[in-house]
Design a protein around this motif. Structure first.
Motif, mmCIF file in Angstrom:
data_model
loop_
_atom_site.group_PDB
_atom_site.id
_atom_site.type_symbol
_atom_site.label_atom_id
_atom_site.label_comp_id
_atom_site.label_asym_id
_atom_site.label_seq_id
_atom_site.Cartn_x
_atom_site.Cartn_y
_atom_site.Cartn_z
ATOM 1 N N PRO A 121 0.613 -1.239 -0.166
ATOM 2 C CA PRO A 121 -0.116 -0.101 -0.137
ATOM 3 C C PRO A 121 0.995 1.373 0.069
ATOM 4 C CG PRO A 121 -0.382 -1.332 2.144
ATOM 5 C CD PRO A 121 0.562 -2.154 1.316
ATOM 6 N N GLU A 122 1.904 1.307 0.883
ATOM 7 C CA GLU A 122 2.630 2.710 0.912
ATOM 8 C C GLU A 122 3.297 2.882 -0.582
ATOM 9 O OE1 GLU A 122 3.522 -0.404 2.305
ATOM 10 O OE2 GLU A 122 2.807 -0.132 4.199
ATOM 11 N N LEU A 123 3.820 1.928 -1.293
ATOM 12 C CA LEU A 123 4.329 2.184 -2.738
ATOM 13 C C LEU A 123 3.127 2.764 -3.583
ATOM 14 C CD1 LEU A 123 6.284 1.567 -4.674
ATOM 15 C CD2 LEU A 123 5.117 -0.622 -5.369
ATOM 16 N N TYR A 124 1.873 2.364 -3.343
ATOM 17 C CA TYR A 124 0.873 2.989 -4.065
ATOM 18 C C TYR A 124 0.424 4.354 -3.888
ATOM 19 C CZ TYR A 124 0.247 -0.538 -7.577
ATOM 20 O OH TYR A 124 0.370 -1.460 -8.439
ATOM 21 N N PHE A 125 0.425 4.518 -2.251
ATOM 22 C CA PHE A 125 0.313 6.016 -1.799
ATOM 23 C C PHE A 125 1.572 6.818 -2.400
ATOM 24 C CE2 PHE A 125 -2.484 3.654 1.043
ATOM 25 C CZ PHE A 125 -3.849 4.006 0.238
ATOM 26 N N SER A 126 2.636 6.417 -2.125
ATOM 27 C CA SER A 126 3.786 7.244 -2.499
ATOM 28 C C SER A 126 3.738 7.568 -3.710
ATOM 29 C CB SER A 126 4.927 6.340 -2.068
ATOM 30 O OG SER A 126 6.267 7.042 -2.667
ATOM 31 N N ASN A 127 3.581 6.597 -4.961
ATOM 32 C CA ASN A 127 3.625 6.883 -6.387
ATOM 33 C C ASN A 127 2.408 7.718 -6.787
ATOM 34 O OD1 ASN A 127 5.238 6.244 -8.804
ATOM 35 N ND2 ASN A 127 3.248 5.188 -9.256
ATOM 36 N N ASN A 128 1.271 7.032 -6.553
ATOM 37 C CA ASN A 128 0.057 7.539 -6.927
ATOM 38 C C ASN A 128 -0.445 8.703 -6.493
ATOM 39 O OD1 ASN A 128 0.070 5.213 -8.480
ATOM 40 N ND2 ASN A 128 -1.636 4.439 -7.937
#
Ligand code: UFG
Length: 341
Positions: A98-105
């Protein structure tokens, strides 16, 4: 008329200049192609983490990560509108990271919005998703249905939609968010199609099953749908690209910020898609029935009336047989390309 030999006039530009983020990806590259066909001036920003360099004319590509605000800002000078595709899109991966998605998106979009504010760019078309609805209560889904994402991916897109509302009010940013349903198909005549790694989408995986003989897993056949498999709204990527052009046109003509479903407006089960694949390819798809995939809604079909009414959009290539035929042609040419020395 300027005297002969003088540099071309750069003022009173009538060709709009569009910056496309994620323009090396599946939907972004095809939209870039259609923008160029219509005579727009285009700059593509892509970090190539998931997109493909060969999808973009080399002179238009700037390899920049969205979070590099300082590198983005100069690219935005003189830009009339941004079409923002760049994002991670895999629902399952978003549940694991999830962190990757919040960070990137989300983080990537914040950086883009900051750079746009610096450069004074006031129009944005944003790639949102049907995943913002979660498990909808009403089919077809209208835009004012409850927003209740069930994955970090869907949530990341909803957070951006909410930011855009505030930026409309406090920055005068006019935006259109297109909530994509199932983008699929290809434009083999122009060399564009779906090439995700890893691939998670149904149609390319059906082709792969035919190709390798390895059965595809059908995720659940006990849903409350006509044949027990999930129902989705499959929209041809070329029709989806056209929705972006319509949204740009709307914003350039002073349209107010809004949100639109981007789907063809009819549902098909996984088994119906499989039958269409068998018909087009003339081959049997090997498959096994597997347990339901976590996070899959039984049925997702767009009410696409608003897109048709307000933006004047209508699907041209989204009939299932056409989608599969185009995708199959692209799959075969990509496979032939990959096996060439
Ligand atoms: N499916 C299978 N087996 C597979 C792959 C898919 O049975 O190997 C089924 C899925 O369960 C689903 C349908 O085929 O019922 C379509 O699945 P996709 O993975 O192709 O697409 P999704 O509907 O899961 O996801 C799409 C977009 C997402 C977006 C979502 C919105 O790809 O980006 O719609 O709900 F978030």
């Amino acid at each position: 008329m300027p005297p002969a030999g003088s540099p071309p006039r750069r003022y009173n530009r009538i060709v709009p200049k569009i910056l496309v983020t994620g323009g090396a990806g599946y939907i972004g590259s095809l939209t870039t192609y259609q923008l160029l066909q219509r005579g727009f001036e285009v700059v593509v920003v892509d970090d190539l983490s998931r997109g493909h360099r060969h999808n973009v004319p080399p002179d238009l590509l700037r390899v920049v990560h969205l979070q590099e605000t300082a590198a983005l800002a100069p690219l935005l000078i003189g830009v009339d509108a941004v079409v923002h595709f760049a994002a991670f899109i895999a629902v399952g991966e978003s549940a694991r990271e999830p962190e990757l998605y919040f960070s990137n998106n989300v983080g990537g979009t914040i950086s883009l919005l900051a750079a746009m504010a610096r450069a004074g760019v006031k129009r944005l078309v944003f790639s949102s998703t049907a995943a913002v609805y979660g498990n909808p209560e009403t089919i077809p889904i209208p835009e004012d249905a409850p927003l209740a994402p069930v994955s970090p991916y869907g949530e990341s897109k909803l957070i951006v939609e909410r930011m855009l509302k505030q930026l409309d009010e406090f920055r005068g940013l006019r935006s259109v968010a297109l909530r994509y349903f199932n983008a699929c198909g290809a434009m083999p005549e122009a060399g564009f199609g779906e090439q995700h790694d890893p691939e998670t989408h149904l149609i390319p995986l059906l082709f792969r099953a035919i190709d390798t003989g390895e059965p595809i897993k059908i995720f659940g056949n006990d849903y409350p749908t006509p044949d027990g498999t999930c129902v989705r709204d499959y929209i041809h990527v070329s029709d989806l690209a056209e929705a972006h052009l319509a949204a740009l046109d709307y914003l350039m003509n002073g349209g107010k910020s809004d949100v639109f479903n981007a789907g063809a407006g009819r549902g098909q089960t996984v088994m119906e898609v499989m039958r269409a694949v068998e018909e087009v390819t003339g081959r049997k798809v090997p498959y096994v029935i597997a347990p339901r995939r976590e996070g899959d809604a039984a049925e997702l079909v767009a009410d696409s009336g608003k897109l048709r009414r307000v933006l004047g959009w209508k699907p041209v290539r989204s009939e299932l047989g056409r989608i599969v035929k185009d995708a199959w042609e692209f799959f075969q040419s990509a496979r032939a390309g990959a096996s060439r020395p």
